[in-house]
Design a protein around this motif. Sequence first.
Motif, PDB file in Angstrom:
ATOM      1  N   HIS A  92      -8.619  -0.810  -3.066  1.00  0.00           N
ATOM      2  CA  HIS A  92      -9.807   0.029  -2.509  1.00  0.00           C
ATOM      3  C   HIS A  92     -10.964   0.377  -3.010  1.00  0.00           C
ATOM      4  N   GLU A 137       4.096  -1.320   3.439  1.00  0.00           N
ATOM      5  CA  GLU A 137       4.023   0.765   3.198  1.00  0.00           C
ATOM      6  C   GLU A 137       5.735   0.668   1.923  1.00  0.00           C
ATOM      7  N   TYR A 157       0.957  -0.964  -0.270  1.00  0.00           N
ATOM      8  CA  TYR A 157      -0.065  -0.005  -0.197  1.00  0.00           C
ATOM      9  C   TYR A 157       1.124   1.290  -0.226  1.00  0.00           C
ATOM     10  N   SER A 208      -2.626  -1.807  -2.595  1.00  0.00           N
ATOM     11  CA  SER A 208      -3.959  -0.465  -2.316  1.00  0.00           C
ATOM     12  C   SER A 208      -2.915   1.221  -1.891  1.00  0.00           C
TER      13      SER A 208
END
Length: 471
Positions: free
Chosen positions: A241, A296, A173, A271
């Motif tokens: 998402h 991340e 993400y 996402s």
Amino acid sequence: MTDAKHTLVWNNCLRIVRDIIRPQSFRTWFEPIKAVKLAGSVLTIEVPSNFFREYLEEHYIDLIGKALKRVLGKEAKLEYNVRVVSGEELVTYPQQPAGEIRNKSVPFPNQALNISNPFVIPGLQQLEIDPQLNSHYSFENFIEGECNRLARSAGLNIAANPGKGTFNPLFLYGGSGLGKTHLAQAIGIAIKREFPEKIVLYVSANRFMTQYMDATTVKNKLTDFLHFYQMMDVLIIDDVHEFSGKAGTQNAFFHIFSHLHSIGKQLILTSDKAPVDLQDLEQRLLSRFKWGLLAELLPPDYNTRVEILKAKSYKDGISLPEEVISYVANRVSTNVRELEGTLISLLAHSTLTNRKIDLDLAESLIEKLVTRNKPEITIDRIQKIVCDYFKIDSDKFLSSSRKRELVQARQIAMYLSRNHTNNSLASIGSLTGGRDHATVLHAYNTVCDLLDTDRSFRKFVVDIETQLKSG
């Protein structure tokens, strides 16, 4: 075959092309080309740069190919000579695909033979599954830095042992343009190289949703849809998402996810937000997203931006001066996509104006690009505006003090950070004095409540938000 034959063949191709495309496009992209050799059915043309060659490949290769086959016959082929910018050396590029990545046809149980493939035109019943992978998105083209080291390392681990490690699912993400799609596809490509027998499939969430909707309109087709996806060894879903608020799609994906995970198949998801920040997704899905590793991807730091520019320019056959690389890396810091886009703009200007890439060109071009856009909304910028608005020292803002005015300022900053950036709750908390995601969520909910009930508080937030958006 005379020396002039190659020129004659190319001129005949140009007559066909000229009748089809706009005059400006013809002058820009075809007049600079020179035909240099014809060997059998292979025509060699010389183009000004590798960027020029790539542009032709992307936008005009079908047209050139058809024209060439009309002039030379169906066996016609095209090669490029690219003159290296730094000297007189010529580099020849055969016109060929970058290397197709395909799944082998594999035997399925008898009951699966009639399952329709949602990636082919209805009526084509063979079950050959295109992995939908772009060979340019490989690990070799993915630049490692502090911003993506954990995610890249996890990806390499998965590529060596798909479905067998603790990184299942891998949930990548981060904000737009930071390399999530590239990394997800790189894992798929590496798996296909190491395990060619495995069935790998990359699909965007939007396409998955469209296929699901199509499947619900025909009797028994939904069952086929589920069975098709449950055949995968490695399933990569980009932008999950976008499943937000789509109850039917979420339910279908839940069953696919649960089945694949239960039998040790690898799932890779991307996402723009961490699971905890996703809205309108079922809790049973969100909990499963957290079963493996959450990684991340952050905006690239200066050193990583420099390496990206060097790698991209090398790939395009362009030698950039160090001062140009440093200048671009300093001025363009938002994400990888904008960094590469700026480099493409530099190459385009250099090619079309026959001008050397130097610091003056970089400054003039980037100045136009930067002034065209408002400043990026970042957590640092939000915090600075909040501190200036309330006349608070930044050290006190980040401190552990529980004074009412400091708590209020922090809560507003965390609220705006969640609304105006793609950072996770954990990242927002970490950058707000080392607080945890629960504190950020509490701050967000508190501000939402006060906006509805406290007029003066609402004015604070509106004023700060106006400054933030105005730049």
